[in-house]
Design an enzyme around this catalytic site. Structure first.
Site, mmCIF file in Angstrom:
data_model
loop_
_atom_site.group_PDB
_atom_site.id
_atom_site.type_symbol
_atom_site.label_atom_id
_atom_site.label_comp_id
_atom_site.label_asym_id
_atom_site.label_seq_id
_atom_site.Cartn_x
_atom_site.Cartn_y
_atom_site.Cartn_z
ATOM 1 N N SER A 197 0.648 -1.325 0.043
ATOM 2 C CA SER A 197 -0.128 0.030 -0.010
ATOM 3 C C SER A 197 0.873 1.368 -0.004
ATOM 4 O O SER A 197 1.506 1.248 -0.847
ATOM 5 C CB SER A 197 -1.021 -0.057 1.329
ATOM 6 O OG SER A 197 -1.969 0.944 1.158
ATOM 7 N N HIS A 207 -7.004 -5.997 -0.440
ATOM 8 C CA HIS A 207 -6.036 -4.679 -0.170
ATOM 9 C C HIS A 207 -4.886 -5.431 0.573
ATOM 10 O O HIS A 207 -5.059 -5.412 2.090
ATOM 11 C CB HIS A 207 -6.423 -3.665 0.291
ATOM 12 C CG HIS A 207 -5.419 -2.587 0.437
ATOM 13 N ND1 HIS A 207 -4.696 -1.999 -0.763
ATOM 14 C CD2 HIS A 207 -4.964 -1.841 1.287
ATOM 15 C CE1 HIS A 207 -3.938 -1.084 -0.369
ATOM 16 N NE2 HIS A 207 -3.828 -1.068 0.761
ATOM 17 N N ASP A 254 -11.835 -17.365 -17.424
ATOM 18 C CA ASP A 254 -10.669 -18.225 -17.216
ATOM 19 C C ASP A 254 -10.917 -19.482 -16.846
ATOM 20 O O ASP A 254 -9.860 -20.470 -16.918
ATOM 21 C CB ASP A 254 -9.996 -17.516 -15.755
ATOM 22 C CG ASP A 254 -11.018 -17.774 -14.788
ATOM 23 O OD1 ASP A 254 -11.747 -18.524 -14.574
ATOM 24 O OD2 ASP A 254 -10.813 -16.941 -13.723
ATOM 25 N N ASP A 306 -8.472 -5.871 -4.911
ATOM 26 C CA ASP A 306 -8.166 -4.636 -3.890
ATOM 27 C C ASP A 306 -9.035 -3.722 -4.303
ATOM 28 O O ASP A 306 -9.563 -3.237 -5.045
ATOM 29 C CB ASP A 306 -6.836 -4.280 -4.589
ATOM 30 C CG ASP A 306 -6.214 -3.200 -3.526
ATOM 31 O OD1 ASP A 306 -6.760 -2.484 -2.904
ATOM 32 O OD2 ASP A 306 -4.736 -3.288 -3.399
ATOM 33 N N ASP A 332 -15.249 -20.408 -9.999
ATOM 34 C CA ASP A 332 -14.812 -20.427 -8.525
ATOM 35 C C ASP A 332 -15.029 -19.378 -7.923
ATOM 36 O O ASP A 332 -14.459 -19.230 -6.823
ATOM 37 C CB ASP A 332 -13.439 -20.719 -8.397
ATOM 38 C CG ASP A 332 -12.533 -19.959 -9.340
ATOM 39 O OD1 ASP A 332 -12.915 -18.998 -9.936
ATOM 40 O OD2 ASP A 332 -11.129 -20.093 -9.143
ATOM 41 N N ILE A 371 -13.775 -16.177 -8.390
ATOM 42 C CA ILE A 371 -12.657 -15.639 -8.564
ATOM 43 C C ILE A 371 -12.253 -15.336 -10.025
ATOM 44 O O ILE A 371 -12.335 -16.147 -10.989
ATOM 45 C CB ILE A 371 -11.304 -16.444 -7.908
ATOM 46 C CG1 ILE A 371 -11.671 -17.226 -6.734
ATOM 47 C CG2 ILE A 371 -9.931 -15.659 -8.201
ATOM 48 C CD1 ILE A 371 -11.576 -16.209 -5.523
ATOM 49 N N ASP A 416 -16.760 -14.609 -14.508
ATOM 50 C CA ASP A 416 -16.146 -15.656 -13.699
ATOM 51 C C ASP A 416 -15.520 -16.858 -14.571
ATOM 52 O O ASP A 416 -14.638 -17.496 -14.481
ATOM 53 C CB ASP A 416 -16.907 -15.956 -12.382
ATOM 54 C CG ASP A 416 -16.171 -17.225 -11.550
ATOM 55 O OD1 ASP A 416 -14.780 -17.196 -11.493
ATOM 56 O OD2 ASP A 416 -16.821 -17.907 -10.627
#
Ligand SMILES: *[C@@H]1O[C@H](CO)[C@@H](O)[C@H](O)[C@H]1NC(C)=O
Ligand SMILES: *[C@@H]1O[C@H](CO)[C@@H](O)[C@H](O)[C@H]1NC(C)=O
Ligand SMILES: *[C@@H]1O[C@H](CO)[C@@H](O)[C@H](O)[C@H]1NC(C)=O
Ligand SMILES: *[C@@H]1O[C@H](CO)[C@@H](O)[C@H](O)[C@H]1NC(C)=O
Ligand SMILES: *[C@@H]1O[C@H](CO)[C@@H](O)[C@H](O)[C@H]1NC(C)=O
Length: 526
Positions: free
Chosen positions: A188, A440, A260, A400, A264, A266, A257
């Protein structure tokens, strides 16, 4: 009564341990008298045995850390260091008994003002002679910058550099063998500080681990300020409650989603995700808890768009899609973002009454023009660092919620362009890893356990720990190809549900199968 020969080994073990412990302890307490550096005032030195729950009674309340568990035996030295006639930093050095010959500086976060004791504990526990400073002021507010340019200068670059100069001298003085290599670990604002060192003091570190960097700093603060005018206050038509953000998030996942290859929860490459948000506008008769109004859909579209300046220049890229749930309570909460408001109040306008609800694009231009002490940290020519033999490993969580990972890609492109180097050449000294499912600097829905701190620790093998990966790169010349992250069942340190190897930019992770998305071998960097 136990026979004597049973007691003897215990006694001698105890006394050996005591003698060794005592020698280190004695060295620690007498060390104070040998410190004689200009501008350095030693507050105290104390021996802290491993296993101590250290009370931090003097730590400013807003730093929100009243204690810290210390795992290794250390010598803790607390100092005040004058950085000018009207400024000083508070600096601590934590020297471990089990020392590996490595020096390390930690960094800071936000606009603080807080020694990151958890990082001091982490890296001293890994055998680094560690320093950490308060960045020139105490607490999380930006108010100490008000009419105190020297305090701002400490924050922009001087606190870290001063801590490094003094920390290295003390390390050489404390350990007969001195130190071999010098490292940096921060995320950060700490990530920005790492890049500031690379850009301004290319000889400070052999290896820099800089996460989620707050570089492009001035525009970052404008970007975080610009969400309020988009969302409005909680009573405004354009505002979404956290529950409504969940509706938006689920629609974004529905659209992105699978890109890729794995559903999942993600998103492995948010750059490929360009959601069409109109799809969730309510149809007549739909319960309004499951869909958005047109005004709310516009808000979602706008927060996922870049910030442009008055003349149309790109100031800051868009928030990456996928971070909605984490961002809702902090960035889209219907209040001006506190760090941005502090920055405009106490630095840009010198007006403690400046009101963050009034922010508009003209403020971005005023702020960027000032760029005090080049706090932007956006210089793209890293050849001095490269020529000095330095290595940088940077990573950015793809969920993030505070600093968009797209900005790390923008910087990567700028370095490549400025240095005339394709990724294959940048890889020699600058490697960037996108960490899917990481918020983050930690947290998130995916495999964020990469060892950038205590909260993400999942072992110290270089494959699973970004700091130890950097050590291996610097000391053995073995550069990290991927960074393995652990998906924890609950919080950090709980059982690991699965691991995933995160790719080096500009590669991205694709699920090839066979098997489950939890199987790291079923993924490939392409
Ligand atoms: C350390 O002490 C503090 C306050 O005395 C307490 O709140 C905290 O839980 C303790 N931490 C550990 C790990 O024992
Ligand atoms: C910060 O707090 C420490 C006590 O923890 C104090 O010694 C120091 O003077 C303070 N620094 C500033 C700049 O106020
Ligand atoms: C401190 O103030 C004196 C007298 O004004 C000046 O000569 C000196 O350069 C200043 N030192 C620093 C570090 O700014
Ligand atoms: C446009 O604005 C940016 C940021 O304020 C500034 O750096 C740039 O010089 C401006 N360009 C022109 C052509 O005015
Ligand atoms: C993959 O593993 C997850 C977690 O164990 C499980 O919920 C899911 O059903 C599995 N998927 C397949 C296709 O086997």
């Amino acid at each position: 009564m136990a026979p004597l020969h049973f007691l003897l080994p215990i006694l001698s073990l105890g006394s050996t341990a005591f003698a060794r412990h005592d020698a280190f302890q004695a060295k620690c307490t007498s060390f104070v008298d040998t410190i004689n550096l200009p501008n350095v005032h030693v507050n105290f030195a104390s021996y802290i045995p491993g296993g101590t729950n250290l009370s931090l009674a003097d730590n400013p309340p807003s730093c929100n850390t009243a204690s810290q568990s210390v795992s290794a035996d250390i010598c803790r030295i607390a100092m005040a260091v004058k950085t000018s006639n009207s400024s000083e930093i508070t600096l601590e050095a934590w020297f471990p008994r089990e020392y590996t010959g490595r020096f390390l500086s930690t960094g800071n976060g936000g606009l603080s003002g807080c020694i990151q004791y958890y990082d001091l504990a982490y890296t001293s526990g890994l055998g680094f002679a560690t320093v950490g400073a308060n960045n020139g002021h105490n607490g999380t507010s930006g108010e100490p910058f008000y009419q105190h340019p020297e305090v701002l200068e400490d924050f922009a670059y001087r606190s870290i550099h001063t801590g490094v100069l003094i920390g290295k001298k003390l390390t050489k003085q404390f350990y007969e063998e001195g130190f071999d290599k010098s490292y940096y670990l921060g995320c950060s604002t700490g990530g920005r500080q790492g890049f500031k060192s690379i850009q301004k003091y290319p000889n400070d570190f052999d290896g820099v681990v800089a996460g989620a960097p707050a570089f492009n700093f001035i525009n970052l603060l404008s970007w975080s300020a610009h969400f309020y005018p988009i969302t409005g206050s909680p009573t405004s038509d354009s505002y979404l409650s956290p529950a409504m953000w969940k509706v938006a998030h689920e629609e974004i996942l529905r659209q992105c989603d699978g890109i890729d290859g794995a559903r999942d929860g993600i998103i492995e490459d948010p750059s490929l995700c360009n959601p069409v948000v109109e799809t969730i506008i309510c149809k007549p008769g739909m319960p309004s808890t499951t869909c958005l109004s047109g005004a709310q859909a516009k808000t979602v579209r706008e927060v996922l768009s870049p910030l442009y300046g008055v003349n149309g220049t790109l100031l800051y890229p868009r928030m990456q899609p996928g971070s909605e749930l984490l961002a809702a309570p902090i960035m889209y909460n219907g209040q001006p973002f506190a760090y941005s408001q502090d920055w405009f109040r106490y630095v840009v306008y010198n007006d403690p009454n400046w009101d963050g609800t009034q922010f508009n694009v003209h403020d971005t231009a005023v702020s960027l023009k000032q760029n005090p002490y080049n706090i932007q940290t956006w210089d793209a020519d890293l050849s001095s660092f490269q020529n000095a033999g330095g290595k940088v490993l940077t990573y950015h969580g793809l969920q993030d919620q505070l600093i968009s990972s797209e900005n790390s890609k923008l910087y990567y492109a700028r370095v490549a362009e400025a240095m005339d180097m394709p990724p294959a050449q940048l890889d020699d000294f600058y490697r960037f890893f996108q960490i899917s499912g990481m918020g983050h600097c930690g947290g998130g829905d995916g495999a964020y356990g990469i060892g950038n701190g205590l909260e993400t620790y999942s072992g110290k093998s270089p494959e699973s720990n970004v700091l130890m990966a950097m050590v291996q790169w610097v000391e053995k010349g073995i550069a990290p190809e991927t960074v393995r992250g652990a998906k924890f069942a609950n919080s950090a340190g709980s059982s690991v549900q699965y691991s995933r190897q995160h790719c080096r930019y500009p590669r991205r992770n694709v699920f090839k199968g066979p098997g489950n998305y939890t199987d790291e071998a079923a993924w490939q960097c392409v």
